[in-house]
Each structure stands twice: as structure tokens, then as C-alpha cells.
Design an enzyme around this catalytic site. Sequence first.
Site, PDB file in Angstrom:
ATOM      1  N   SER A 132       0.789  -1.542   0.113  1.00  0.00           N
ATOM      2  CA  SER A 132      -0.156   0.104   0.453  1.00  0.00           C
ATOM      3  C   SER A 132       0.991   1.515  -0.065  1.00  0.00           C
ATOM      4  CB  SER A 132      -1.017  -0.189   0.931  1.00  0.00           C
ATOM      5  OG  SER A 132      -1.493   0.934   1.590  1.00  0.00           O
ATOM      6  N   TYR A 170      -2.945  -1.598   9.897  1.00  0.00           N
ATOM      7  CA  TYR A 170      -2.052  -1.645   8.576  1.00  0.00           C
ATOM      8  C   TYR A 170      -1.270  -0.959   8.438  1.00  0.00           C
ATOM      9  CZ  TYR A 170      -4.092  -1.745   4.039  1.00  0.00           C
ATOM     10  OH  TYR A 170      -4.521  -1.194   2.137  1.00  0.00           O
TER      11      TYR A 170
END
Length: 249
Positions: free
Chosen positions: A139, A152
Site C-alpha cells: 500500500s 494496517y
Amino acid sequence: MDISGNTVFIPGATSGLGLALALALQDAGNAVIVGGRRAELLDDIAAQHPGIDTVVIDTTSPASIADAAAGVLERHPDLNVLVPMAGIMRAEDWTTPAGFLESAEETIATNVLGPIRLIAAFIEHLRTRPDATIITVSSGLAFAPLCITPSYNASKAAIHMLSESLRLQLAGTSVSVMELEPPSVQSDLMPGHRDDPSAMPLDGFVEEVMQLLRTEPDATEIQVERVKFLRYGEARGDYTQVVATLNGR
């Protein structure tokens, strides 16, 4: 990685980025197997998209991964691309254990241990193929943190370094490692993301990813233009400003 002629397994692809990528890869001339936890969603995908195979898999369960891997390889012995796509993203409050501990443990189990276990289940097979690829999914938040999602962010930073390390270990073998680095994309990863006007439209993201796969088949990182703001903040020297912008400060 060639854009077509592959047999691709994408666990965690019953919706969002995973499903959109699966359909795009099928349209490009690949055999695609989609994995997910919910049998009813998999049945719907198989019915709506003839030619896509499906398998029930819970990537937080070692036993489920082992069973699914055995079934996939039995039906698709020519499998040569693995895309561990399953992931969760949750807002957390790290000022108290009640605000983050359970969420953090689940995030690491899904986002880090899941891909590790999947790679373990398929690596020996992939090494028998003349041309194989593992596409990890990190990400933009692996490179610049969103304040509300610490676990995350950390999980995707781990996937980035895992990808870098795995690529070194597999150098000289038939298995290449590509790292897909999405920016914020309109999906259901978190509440409100699907309608977030600042997020990248899903169709546009997948279209750009497929174009990159066509034009840069030997790339190690798959980066749409929008993610480069996050990816290269430190290299540009504006990391502090990137983090402030990302967090609305």
C-alpha cells in the site's frame, strides 16, 4: 510477468480490488481462480463470470490454506501466478488496549501471516514452473502513515520488506516477485471508501495497473501515478509534508 497466458490464483478476491483485478486478468487471456471465505459470493462470481474457477479459503487459517492449495494445484497444475490479496483495514485508538489490541492481532494475522502462509503453500510448486510470479500487495501507506490505521500501515510496511527480501532470495530462480502498491482506491476496504471523492476510482486503478503490466513486465513495483506521492516522499525530501497532507494537518 507476461500479461496473458498465465494461470492465476487470487485469494481474497470476492470483491473490491481483488475481484476487479481478477476480471481484468481474465479478459487479458489468463485462467483465473478466485478464493474467498464466503461460498455464496464465490458461487455468484462463477455464475456471472464463466471460466473463472473458485475455491473457499480462509487465509487466517493454516488448515484452510493447505486444503485450498491442494485443491487448486490438483485442478490447475499449470498455476504460475499467486496474488495474495486478502486484507483488512481498521481504524484504531492506540491510547488504550481496548482500542486496538484485538484489531491489531487480526490485522497482522490477515495481512502478514496470510500472505506468508500462502507463499509457503505454493512456493515449491511455483519453482517447478518455467516462468512464475508472486504479486504481493502492499500500500502507499507502507511508506507514509495514516494516523488512524497503525496496524494496517505496519502490516503493509512488512509486506514491502518481505517482497524486497523474497526477491533477493529467489534471484536466479524461475520465480519473480512484483509488489503492487495501491493508493487509496474507492472500495469497501473501510466504511466510506467506496464514495470517497479523494480516492482513486476502482476502474481507473485497475486499468492503469493492467497497462503497467503490459508495458513494464519486468518491473519490481507496480505503481500507479497517484501512489508515487506517498511512495517517494522521503526520496523527494518532503516526507513531513506528505504525512501532514495525508492526515489533513
